[in-house]
Design an enzyme around this catalytic site. Structure first.
Site, PDB file in Angstrom:
ATOM      1  CB  VAL A   8      -0.930  -0.009   1.246  1.00 41.55           C
ATOM      2  CG1 VAL A   8      -1.586   1.346   1.461  1.00 41.55           C
ATOM      3  CG2 VAL A   8      -1.979  -1.109   1.114  1.00 41.55           C
ATOM      4  CG  LEU A  27       3.373  16.507   4.964  1.00 41.63           C
ATOM      5  CD1 LEU A  27       4.072  16.521   6.313  1.00 41.63           C
ATOM      6  CD2 LEU A  27       3.825  17.714   4.151  1.00 41.63           C
ATOM      7  CG  ASP A  81      -3.343  10.277  12.352  1.00 36.89           C
ATOM      8  OD1 ASP A  81      -2.890   9.151  12.081  1.00 36.89           O
ATOM      9  OD2 ASP A  81      -3.567  10.666  13.522  1.00 36.89           O
ATOM     10  CE1 TYR A 137      -6.120  11.357  18.979  1.00 29.96           C
ATOM     11  CE2 TYR A 137      -6.136  11.938  16.662  1.00 29.96           C
ATOM     12  CZ  TYR A 137      -5.479  11.430  17.758  1.00 29.96           C
ATOM     13  OH  TYR A 137      -4.180  11.016  17.636  1.00 29.96           O
ATOM     14  CE  LYS A 197      -3.644   7.707  15.478  1.00 29.55           C
ATOM     15  NZ  LYS A 197      -4.317   9.008  15.402  1.00 29.55           N
ATOM     16  CG  HIS A 254      -4.946   5.688  20.037  1.00 29.42           C
ATOM     17  ND1 HIS A 254      -5.956   6.568  19.836  1.00 29.42           N
ATOM     18  CD2 HIS A 254      -3.851   6.455  20.237  1.00 29.42           C
ATOM     19  CE1 HIS A 254      -5.498   7.807  19.902  1.00 29.42           C
ATOM     20  NE2 HIS A 254      -4.213   7.762  20.152  1.00 29.42           N
TER      21      HIS A 254
END
Ligand code: NAP
Length: 283
Positions: free
Chosen positions: A10, A15, A43, A48, A73, A107
């Protein structure tokens, strides 16, 4: 954009854009701005609390799904870890409004890591997660996971910045085919990173900012970076790092800033294990 090739073939942009600590109500706008600035790797994480905002920005952007690389995550799961991991994955995908992920990361290296990993292996085999990996694994735990499972993590996302450079850890990852990804590449500004004398001097020589020098330093070490910003002009600045190169001498002088210690939390510290290990998310 320069890519890295993960151990399963993959392709991943070197960045991307991180959304930790962006409040849910600001996330759609921030990700919309990041996509407009040219970022294609996003990301986020269940922990979060902003996956919905990321998903809305993706949908509204009109950018074809195959041009994006989306990471989220898995937070620490109670037993039975395999069932709960699958449920957590489906919750994240629903919030993101996606039918697959490009990268799904465990995570934290806590609780039933092996049960969680086996469920992630299944999700990968089913094509729901094109790549699977981990975060915050120190080399001993990473190698244990590698040697005792079928699928080697494609990525280990760890704290990596000029004050904690992870050079030896990167070597272990390289040996096992695990791509290193930096979190907190700017150390979230700690130790006055953005005005650091040595980094400022190098930045001035290139007519660039300290942030750009740090990202360039990560990229030249083959480390995937995911800087976070809520400011469009900084997003643009942070992606404009492919038109200059740090010299060997500059790379070597930045290497002297390494303290070899975390500026945030050391996952091998029992008090950190207690703090994270006891935390659970609400769906
Ligand atoms: P970071 O990227 O090291 O630093 C972000 C900070 O730098 C923000 O305060 C931001 O301010 C500022 N900043 C960004 N660009 C700047 C520039 N060009 N000039 C001056 N200041 C600038 O911190 P991070 O968000 O902790 O780490 C990056 C990503 O890694 C996260 O968003 C997340 O996706 C991931 N992460 C993962 C883990 C994990 O356990 N796996 C842990 C932490 C982070 P403004 O926003 O105000 O511009």
């Amino acid at each position: 954009m320069q890519n890295v090739t993960l151990n399963n073939g993959v392709e991943m942009p070197i960045l991307g854009f991180g959304v930790y600590q962006i409040p849910p109500e600001q996330t759609e706008r921030a990700v919309t701005d990041a996509l407009a600035a040219g970022y294609r790797l996003l990301d986020t994480a269940a922990a979060y609390g902003n996956e919905e905002g990321v998903g809305r920005a993706i949908r509204n952007s009109g950018i074809p799904r195959e041009e994006l690389f989306v990471t989220t995550k898995l937070w620490i799961q109670d037993a039975p870890a395999q069932d709960n991991t699958r449920r957590a994955f489906e919750t994240s995908l629903t919030k993101l409004g996606l039918d697959h992920l490009d990268l799904y990361l465990m995570h934290q290296p806590y609780a039933d890591v092996y049960g969680q990993w086996r469920a992630m292996e299944e999700l990968h085999r089913e094509g729901r997660a094109k790549a699977i990996g981990v975060a915050n694994f120190y080399p001993d735990r990473l190698v244990d996971l590698v040697v005792n499972n079928d699928i080697t993590p494609a990525v280990n996302q760890i704290e990596t910045h000029p004050f904690f450079q992870r050079t030896a850890d990167q070597e272990v990852m390289r040996k096992h085919g695990v791509q290193i990804q930096s979190w907190g590449g700017f150390a979230e500004g700690r130790n006055n990173l953005f005005t650091h004398p040595l980094l400022s001097e190098i930045a001035d020589k290139h007519g660039k900012s300290v942030a750009q020098v740090v990202l360039r330093w990560l990229i030249q070490r083959d480390i995937v970076a995911i800087p976070k910003s809520v400011h469009a002009e900084r997003m643009a600045q942070n992606i404009a790092v492919f038109d200059f190169e740090l010299s060997d001498h500059q790379m070597a002088s930045i290497a002297t800033l390494d303290t070899g210690a975390s500026l945030f939390f050391d996952h091998r510290d029992p008090s950190v294990t207690e703090q994270f290990g006891a935390r659970r998310l609400e769906d």
